[in-house]
Design a protein around this motif. Structure first.
Motif, PDB file in Angstrom:
ATOM      1  N   ALA A 268      13.631 -36.815 -28.780  1.00 41.90           N
ATOM      2  CA  ALA A 268      15.049 -37.181 -28.720  1.00 41.90           C
ATOM      3  C   ALA A 268      15.786 -36.658 -29.956  1.00 41.90           C
ATOM      4  CB  ALA A 268      15.202 -38.690 -28.593  1.00 41.90           C
ATOM      5  N   TRP A 269      15.142 -36.718 -31.114  1.00 39.80           N
ATOM      6  CA  TRP A 269      15.762 -36.143 -32.324  1.00 39.80           C
ATOM      7  C   TRP A 269      15.949 -34.634 -32.150  1.00 39.80           C
ATOM      8  CZ3 TRP A 269      18.588 -38.505 -35.625  1.00 39.80           C
ATOM      9  CH2 TRP A 269      18.326 -39.821 -35.993  1.00 39.80           C
ATOM     10  N   ALA A 270      14.982 -33.977 -31.515  1.00 34.22           N
ATOM     11  CA  ALA A 270      15.108 -32.533 -31.271  1.00 34.22           C
ATOM     12  C   ALA A 270      16.290 -32.241 -30.344  1.00 34.22           C
ATOM     13  CB  ALA A 270      13.811 -31.986 -30.671  1.00 34.22           C
ATOM     14  N   VAL A 271      16.486 -33.076 -29.336  1.00 40.54           N
ATOM     15  CA  VAL A 271      17.642 -32.923 -28.442  1.00 40.54           C
ATOM     16  C   VAL A 271      18.932 -33.036 -29.251  1.00 40.54           C
ATOM     17  CG1 VAL A 271      18.922 -33.989 -26.540  1.00 40.54           C
ATOM     18  CG2 VAL A 271      16.442 -33.690 -26.362  1.00 40.54           C
ATOM     19  N   ALA A 272      19.007 -34.056 -30.105  1.00 40.18           N
ATOM     20  CA  ALA A 272      20.202 -34.249 -30.936  1.00 40.18           C
ATOM     21  C   ALA A 272      20.419 -33.057 -31.868  1.00 40.18           C
ATOM     22  CB  ALA A 272      20.090 -35.537 -31.746  1.00 40.18           C
TER      23      ALA A 272
END
Length: 159
Positions: A105-109
């Motif tokens: 999810a951090w990578a998506v952000a």
């Protein structure tokens, strides 16, 4: 806890944590964007009109340039849909690895944030785009939307 900063959205006697609001908002928007990319991959003409082709509005290439084929459109759609699922999974997944989902999810952000910031400077890297409708759409819609989505994904992870 600061009483001036609500920890949840309250409506109709129901309290929903902000992290849930952010998770569903960002996932819904990412899923909608995935659907638009599927539409394009299947040959949809929107947002093209009589004056401009969609390649001038969406990609930033001059009229007559080929729009990306079905393959790239569907790959982007898959990545967007996967991102939507990942944001929800990091929020609600019980059996999966929470650390890995959180990292995803951090990578998506991060990717959405990079797209948002990069889009603000894209005209410097691709000066010909300044003469196309893409330039205005990028400054008013694409980059701000990417930044807003990045922020909502962060809200979902931290909430």
């Amino acid at each position: 806890m600061d009483p001036l900063v609500p920890s949840a959205l309250r409506a109709g006697g129901v309290e929903v944590p902000w992290g849930d609001v952010f998770a569903w908002t960002s996932s819904g928007a990412l899923a909608a964007l995935a659907a638009v990319h599927v539409y394009w991959g299947l040959g949809g003409a929107w947002p093209g009109d009589a004056r401009h082709e969609k390649v001038e509005i969406v990609v930033g290439l001059p009229k007559g340039s080929p729009f990306p084929s079905a393959g790239p459109c569907l790959v982007v759609a898959f990545l967007l849909a996967s991102s939507a699922a990942l944001v929800l999974a990091q929020r609600y997944g019980r059996d999966a690895s929470p650390a890995l989902l959180r990292l995803g999810a951090w990578a998506v952000a991060l990717v959405l944030g990079a797209r948002g910031v990069g889009g603000l400077f894209e005209a410097r890297l691709r000066p010909p785009t300044r003469a196309l409708p893409y330039h205005r759409m990028n400054r008013l819609v694409y980059s701000p939307l990417s930044l807003a989505l990045a922020a909502t994904v962060v809200g979902a992870v931290l909430g």
